[in-house]
Design a protein around this motif. Structure first.
Motif, PDB file in Angstrom:
ATOM      1  N   LEU A  14       0.826  -1.205   0.000  1.00  0.00           N
ATOM      2  CA  LEU A  14       0.000   0.000   0.000  1.00  0.00           C
ATOM      3  C   LEU A  14       0.862   1.258   0.000  1.00  0.00           C
ATOM      4  CD1 LEU A  14      -2.739   1.474   0.264  1.00  0.00           C
ATOM      5  CD2 LEU A  14      -2.407   1.345   2.747  1.00  0.00           C
ATOM      6  N   LEU A  15       1.832   1.348   0.926  1.00  0.00           N
ATOM      7  CA  LEU A  15       2.642   2.563   1.011  1.00  0.00           C
ATOM      8  C   LEU A  15       3.471   2.772  -0.244  1.00  0.00           C
ATOM      9  CD1 LEU A  15       3.848   2.768   4.713  1.00  0.00           C
ATOM     10  CD2 LEU A  15       1.799   3.685   3.654  1.00  0.00           C
ATOM     11  N   THR A  16       3.945   1.684  -0.836  1.00  0.00           N
ATOM     12  CA  THR A  16       4.688   1.803  -2.087  1.00  0.00           C
ATOM     13  C   THR A  16       3.802   2.370  -3.187  1.00  0.00           C
ATOM     14  OG1 THR A  16       6.139  -0.034  -1.464  1.00  0.00           O
ATOM     15  CG2 THR A  16       6.037   0.534  -3.797  1.00  0.00           C
ATOM     16  N   ASP A  17       2.546   1.889  -3.239  1.00  0.00           N
ATOM     17  CA  ASP A  17       1.597   2.395  -4.232  1.00  0.00           C
ATOM     18  C   ASP A  17       1.273   3.869  -3.984  1.00  0.00           C
ATOM     19  OD1 ASP A  17      -0.446   2.259  -6.334  1.00  0.00           O
ATOM     20  OD2 ASP A  17      -1.876   2.354  -4.682  1.00  0.00           O
ATOM     21  N   LEU A  18       1.020   4.225  -2.725  1.00  0.00           N
ATOM     22  CA  LEU A  18       0.713   5.619  -2.413  1.00  0.00           C
ATOM     23  C   LEU A  18       1.888   6.527  -2.778  1.00  0.00           C
ATOM     24  CD1 LEU A  18      -1.076   5.374   1.061  1.00  0.00           C
ATOM     25  CD2 LEU A  18      -2.104   5.468  -1.212  1.00  0.00           C
ATOM     26  N   SER A  19       3.083   6.109  -2.445  1.00  0.00           N
ATOM     27  CA  SER A  19       4.258   6.927  -2.731  1.00  0.00           C
ATOM     28  C   SER A  19       4.429   7.154  -4.230  1.00  0.00           C
ATOM     29  CB  SER A  19       5.504   6.268  -2.144  1.00  0.00           C
ATOM     30  OG  SER A  19       6.646   7.052  -2.391  1.00  0.00           O
ATOM     31  N   ALA A  20       4.126   6.131  -5.009  1.00  0.00           N
ATOM     32  CA  ALA A  20       4.279   6.252  -6.458  1.00  0.00           C
ATOM     33  C   ALA A  20       3.308   7.265  -7.055  1.00  0.00           C
ATOM     34  CB  ALA A  20       4.067   4.887  -7.116  1.00  0.00           C
ATOM     35  N   ARG A  21       2.235   7.574  -6.338  1.00  0.00           N
ATOM     36  CA  ARG A  21       1.262   8.550  -6.821  1.00  0.00           C
ATOM     37  C   ARG A  21       1.696   9.993  -6.555  1.00  0.00           C
ATOM     38  NH1 ARG A  21      -4.626   6.343  -6.536  1.00  0.00           N
ATOM     39  NH2 ARG A  21      -4.307   4.083  -6.640  1.00  0.00           N
ATOM     40  N   LEU A  22       2.741  10.164  -5.756  1.00  0.00           N
ATOM     41  CA  LEU A  22       3.163  11.497  -5.341  1.00  0.00           C
ATOM     42  C   LEU A  22       4.420  11.941  -6.068  1.00  0.00           C
ATOM     43  CD1 LEU A  22       2.827  11.098  -1.468  1.00  0.00           C
ATOM     44  CD2 LEU A  22       1.256  12.349  -2.972  1.00  0.00           C
ATOM     45  N   THR A  23       4.527  13.230  -6.285  1.00  0.00           N
ATOM     46  CA  THR A  23       5.814  13.811  -6.643  1.00  0.00           C
ATOM     47  C   THR A  23       6.575  14.041  -5.339  1.00  0.00           C
ATOM     48  OG1 THR A  23       4.877  14.921  -8.571  1.00  0.00           O
ATOM     49  CG2 THR A  23       6.974  15.762  -7.722  1.00  0.00           C
ATOM     50  N   GLY A  24       7.700  13.401  -5.190  1.00  0.00           N
ATOM     51  CA  GLY A  24       8.452  13.511  -3.947  1.00  0.00           C
ATOM     52  C   GLY A  24       8.000  12.548  -2.875  1.00  0.00           C
ATOM     53  N   GLY A  25       7.326  11.465  -3.269  1.00  0.00           N
ATOM     54  CA  GLY A  25       6.939  10.456  -2.292  1.00  0.00           C
ATOM     55  C   GLY A  25       8.158   9.746  -1.729  1.00  0.00           C
ATOM     56  N   PRO A  26       8.056   9.207  -0.506  1.00  0.00           N
ATOM     57  CA  PRO A  26       9.221   8.551   0.092  1.00  0.00           C
ATOM     58  C   PRO A  26       9.491   7.196  -0.539  1.00  0.00           C
ATOM     59  CG  PRO A  26       7.295   8.223   1.469  1.00  0.00           C
ATOM     60  CD  PRO A  26       6.870   9.141   0.353  1.00  0.00           C
ATOM     61  N   CYS A  27      10.735   6.790  -0.546  1.00  0.00           N
ATOM     62  CA  CYS A  27      11.046   5.394  -0.826  1.00  0.00           C
ATOM     63  C   CYS A  27      10.622   4.581   0.398  1.00  0.00           C
ATOM     64  CB  CYS A  27      12.538   5.213  -1.073  1.00  0.00           C
ATOM     65  SG  CYS A  27      13.180   6.171  -2.449  1.00  0.00           S
ATOM     66  N   VAL A  28      10.021   3.454   0.182  1.00  0.00           N
ATOM     67  CA  VAL A  28       9.533   2.622   1.273  1.00  0.00           C
ATOM     68  C   VAL A  28      10.421   1.395   1.406  1.00  0.00           C
ATOM     69  CG1 VAL A  28       7.582   1.293   2.154  1.00  0.00           C
ATOM     70  CG2 VAL A  28       7.175   3.435   0.934  1.00  0.00           C
ATOM     71  N   ALA A  29      10.975   1.209   2.597  1.00  0.00           N
ATOM     72  CA  ALA A  29      11.724  -0.019   2.887  1.00  0.00           C
ATOM     73  C   ALA A  29      10.699  -1.119   3.154  1.00  0.00           C
ATOM     74  CB  ALA A  29      12.636   0.186   4.087  1.00  0.00           C
ATOM     75  N   ARG A  30      10.433  -1.926   2.150  1.00  0.00           N
ATOM     76  CA  ARG A  30       9.319  -2.872   2.193  1.00  0.00           C
ATOM     77  C   ARG A  30       9.665  -4.116   3.012  1.00  0.00           C
ATOM     78  NH1 ARG A  30       8.801  -5.117  -2.911  1.00  0.00           N
ATOM     79  NH2 ARG A  30      11.015  -4.662  -3.152  1.00  0.00           N
ATOM     80  N   TYR A  31       8.648  -4.620   3.690  1.00  0.00           N
ATOM     81  CA  TYR A  31       8.772  -5.952   4.253  1.00  0.00           C
ATOM     82  C   TYR A  31       8.533  -6.960   3.142  1.00  0.00           C
ATOM     83  CZ  TYR A  31       9.089  -4.215   8.995  1.00  0.00           C
ATOM     84  OH  TYR A  31       9.526  -3.589  10.127  1.00  0.00           O
ATOM     85  N   LEU A  32       9.446  -7.900   3.020  1.00  0.00           N
ATOM     86  CA  LEU A  32       9.380  -8.891   1.951  1.00  0.00           C
ATOM     87  C   LEU A  32       8.611 -10.133   2.387  1.00  0.00           C
ATOM     88  CD1 LEU A  32      13.115  -8.597   0.844  1.00  0.00           C
ATOM     89  CD2 LEU A  32      11.131  -7.371  -0.074  1.00  0.00           C
ATOM     90  N   PRO A  54      -9.633   4.953   6.111  1.00  0.00           N
ATOM     91  CA  PRO A  54     -10.410   4.320   5.036  1.00  0.00           C
ATOM     92  C   PRO A  54     -11.162   5.325   4.177  1.00  0.00           C
ATOM     93  CG  PRO A  54     -10.650   3.082   7.076  1.00  0.00           C
ATOM     94  CD  PRO A  54      -9.926   4.344   7.425  1.00  0.00           C
ATOM     95  N   ALA A  55     -11.706   6.379   4.803  1.00  0.00           N
ATOM     96  CA  ALA A  55     -12.463   7.367   4.031  1.00  0.00           C
ATOM     97  C   ALA A  55     -11.556   8.113   3.056  1.00  0.00           C
ATOM     98  CB  ALA A  55     -13.148   8.343   4.974  1.00  0.00           C
ATOM     99  N   ARG A  56     -10.397   8.533   3.505  1.00  0.00           N
ATOM    100  CA  ARG A  56      -9.479   9.246   2.598  1.00  0.00           C
ATOM    101  C   ARG A  56      -9.005   8.325   1.483  1.00  0.00           C
ATOM    102  NH1 ARG A  56      -5.693  13.830   5.289  1.00  0.00           N
ATOM    103  NH2 ARG A  56      -7.217  14.768   6.714  1.00  0.00           N
ATOM    104  N   LEU A  57      -8.656   7.098   1.832  1.00  0.00           N
ATOM    105  CA  LEU A  57      -8.231   6.157   0.791  1.00  0.00           C
ATOM    106  C   LEU A  57      -9.328   5.989  -0.249  1.00  0.00           C
ATOM    107  CD1 LEU A  57      -6.501   3.443   3.017  1.00  0.00           C
ATOM    108  CD2 LEU A  57      -5.351   5.006   1.447  1.00  0.00           C
ATOM    109  N   ALA A  58     -10.570   5.833   0.209  1.00  0.00           N
ATOM    110  CA  ALA A  58     -11.682   5.645  -0.726  1.00  0.00           C
ATOM    111  C   ALA A  58     -11.865   6.875  -1.611  1.00  0.00           C
ATOM    112  CB  ALA A  58     -12.963   5.347   0.051  1.00  0.00           C
ATOM    113  N   ARG A  59     -11.732   8.070  -1.025  1.00  0.00           N
ATOM    114  CA  ARG A  59     -11.888   9.287  -1.827  1.00  0.00           C
ATOM    115  C   ARG A  59     -10.813   9.393  -2.902  1.00  0.00           C
ATOM    116  NH1 ARG A  59     -13.985  11.421   3.123  1.00  0.00           N
ATOM    117  NH2 ARG A  59     -11.995  12.207   3.925  1.00  0.00           N
ATOM    118  N   ASN A  60      -9.700   8.712  -2.699  1.00  0.00           N
ATOM    119  CA  ASN A  60      -8.626   8.705  -3.693  1.00  0.00           C
ATOM    120  C   ASN A  60      -8.634   7.440  -4.549  1.00  0.00           C
ATOM    121  OD1 ASN A  60      -6.772  11.176  -3.242  1.00  0.00           O
ATOM    122  ND2 ASN A  60      -7.167  10.441  -1.161  1.00  0.00           N
ATOM    123  N   GLY A  61      -9.735   6.677  -4.460  1.00  0.00           N
ATOM    124  CA  GLY A  61      -9.883   5.494  -5.299  1.00  0.00           C
ATOM    125  C   GLY A  61      -8.990   4.340  -4.904  1.00  0.00           C
ATOM    126  N   ILE A  62      -8.647   4.242  -3.621  1.00  0.00           N
ATOM    127  CA  ILE A  62      -7.717   3.228  -3.143  1.00  0.00           C
ATOM    128  C   ILE A  62      -8.453   2.289  -2.197  1.00  0.00           C
ATOM    129  CG2 ILE A  62      -5.566   2.810  -1.890  1.00  0.00           C
ATOM    130  CD1 ILE A  62      -4.875   5.804  -2.667  1.00  0.00           C
TER     131      ILE A  62
END
Length: 563
Positions: A291-309, A445-453
């Motif tokens: 989720l955080l990786t997807d959200l970051s990709a939608r932003l200009t200047g989003g953070p790199c996410v150290a993902r749990y594998l 959840p409401a904000r995510l839904a408003r952004n189609g997520i």
């Protein structure tokens, strides 16, 4: 009773000294020399809590014309000390209880008799002794910090800049601290336990190298092997299988072979929380990473996410166990390559330890030792450096919040990539932001839904549409801890210089807001960020016996208000 508690405080320090004389006698003199500074450092953190947290039975008088603040107990006794802003760093050599100097934080808290503080008094004593040990060891010439991601992580000696229990480690002996804690720069060899795969909760692709037929091989911290596995009736499958460097959080380690970072259970309280890994965190880790990786990709200047594998929890005594869990996280070099990467954590001013190298003085007579990843020495132009960092952190934090994710943006969770070629003085500026450790974020959840997520299937405790909760999570950590500690470090107590740097942060925040799409969520976030007060964690209140589970909060003056 009070004299008994005071005696126990001295006993903790004496017990540390006695064990140190056996296992590392070469550190005994440095430990003794570090004790006064450690007491002052923890006392300074305690004084901040007494001044700003809503502790039972205590009231605070405003500072007088002499720059003193006074805390009054319910029975009329008074504690006096210098007035502090909530983001001030630095210790307090003494506070004055009815005119009598108190130099030990545990002594003062015991004397105040705050309801529910019995265990906390012991924790403060342990924090002082452990901090003195950490400073003594870190000052040893053989432990100079190498300029590597691991070296920067391990340079954070003092722990949380505002938590009175910054180095509380009950149940961890002196020998074990030297063997396992990151500031002592050990190599820790993780054990493996073999557990039936069918009895495990597994998230993500568990690596074949950590399997044996139909069994999973779970990495286990050697402290856990000694102190926890016997009660569960378990023995390790292999001992010392994965040599690794401990990172800031102690129980997360970077294997020497460069593989994924391993987050292990270490089932004792460190700072204030028990460091196990709940089955819920195992269920959530990969979904949150995605989720955080997807959200970051939608932003200009989003953070790199150290993902749990991947993550896995084994069963013990008929149920999934937080004591038998591990997670594998994307290693820092995979994200940032060969660049300089350091956590934005742990700035502090400390008195010199005999025989240590020091750098220029900060905050009066104090001196900065190599106790923080970001130090005053490495930043020649604080305004330029802070502006670069603020643009990254606020674009990332406010952008993720607008989409529906409030980050816990304190210094341990934020890493910065430094471009050594940039900067007016050739000292390097932050150019990328990395966010890690996802278990304490909050999702709307409401904000995510408003952004189609779509809301991922994660633990209910992570979900909240309450803007107060979302703002406290992000602003309390980013403004109250991260920016506050950096600005205090950079400005050396100069209030005018602090105001100028807070103006830099405010400008970066407005720039970040202006780059976001307009709407009620962003307008509400902007209003909250600049209101007269912000919510931050009440670090002492949360540790009182009988405190509700989870975080406790307090209001502090907002340094961004009216800028």
């Amino acid at each position: 009773m009070f004299l008994e508690i005071v005696g126990n405080m001295g006993q903790v320090e004496s017990e540390f000294a006695a064990e140190l004389a056996v296992v590392r006698p070469d550190l005994s003199a440095a430990y003794a020399a570090a004790l006064p500074g450690a007491r002052a450092a923890v006392l300074g953190r305690l004084w901040r809590s007494l001044l700003y947290e809503p502790l039972p039975g205590l009231t605070v008088r405003s500072p007088d014309g002499r720059g003193q603040a006074v805390v009054v107990t319910s029975d009329g006794r008074q504690v006096a000390g210098r007035a502090r802003l909530p983001y001030d760093l630095g210790g307090e050599p003494a506070l004055w209880l009815d005119g009598r100097p108190c130099t030990h934080p545990a002594e003062l808290l015991a004397a105040l008799g705050v309801p529910g503080s019995g265990r906390l008094v012991e924790d403060l004593a342990n924090s002082v002794a452990s901090l003195a040990l950490s400073r003594a060891s870190a000052a040893a010439p053989s432990l100079s910090a190498p300029p590597t991601p691991v070296g920067y992580e391990q340079s954070v000696v003092d722990g949380h800049p505002y938590h009175p229990c910054c180095r509380n480690r009950p149940g961890v002996s002196v020998a074990e601290q030297l063997a396992y804690m990151p500031e002592h720069r050990p190599v820790v060899a993780l054990d493996l336990i073999a557990v039936p795969a069918e009895d495990c909760l597994v998230t993500g692709p568990w690596p074949a190298s950590l399997t044996d037929g139909d069994r999973l091989l779970l990495p286990v911290h050697p402290w856990q092997t000694k102190h926890v596995l016997p009660d569960l009736g378990l023995l390790p499958y292999t001992t010392g299988a994965i040599p690794a460097h401990p990172l800031m959080s102690v129980r997360t380690l970077a294997p020497l072979d460069g593989g994924p970072h391993v987050k292990t259970a270490f089932t004792t309280r460190m700072t204030s929380d028990v460091r196990d890994i709940s089955p819920g965190s195992i269920r959530d880790c990969v979904a949150l990473s995605d989720l955080l990786t997807d959200l970051s990709a939608r932003l200009t200047g989003g953070p790199c996410v150290a993902r749990y594998l991947a993550g896995a929890a084994a069963t013990a005594k008929g149920e999934l166990s937080a004591d038998l869990s591990a997670m594998l996280r994307e290693p820092t070099p995979t994200i940032a390559g060969p660049a300089t990467v350091l956590p934005v954590a742990g700035p502090a001013t400390v008195p010199p330890v005999a025989g240590s190298a020091t750098v220029p003085p900060v905050a009066g007579s104090a001196t900065v030792l190599p106790v923080a990843a970001v130090t005053r020495e490495m930043v020649r132009d604080p305004a330029e450096w802070l502006a670069a960092f603020a643009r990254l952190a606020l674009a990332a934090g406010l952008g993720m919040l607008a989409l529906g994710a409030a980050l816990e943006a304190h210094g341990q969770n934020l890493l910065i990539v430094i471009d050594e070629a940039r900067g007016a003085h050739g000292r390097g500026l932050p150019v990328r932001l990395v966010y890690r450790d996802l278990a304490d974020i909050r999702l709307s959840p409401a904000r995510l839904a408003r952004n189609g997520i779509e809301v991922p299937p994660v633990s209910a405790r992570l979900l909240s549409d309450d803007p107060t909760v979302l703002h406290a999570k992000l602003f309390g950590s980013l403004i109250g801890t991260t920016f506050g500690s950096l600005i205090s470090l950079f400005c050396e107590g100069d209030r005018a210089a602090e105001s100028r740097l807070w103006a830099v942060v405010a400008s970066a925040a407005r720039e970040a807001f202006d780059a976001l799409p307009g709407g009620p969520d962003v307008r509400a976030d902007r209003d909250a960020l600049f209101r007269p007060h912000i919510m931050v964690k009440a670090l002492l209140l949360a540790q009182l016996e009988g405190a509700p589970p989870g975080d406790s909060w307090m209001e502090i003056p907002n340094p961004l208000n009216a800028i």
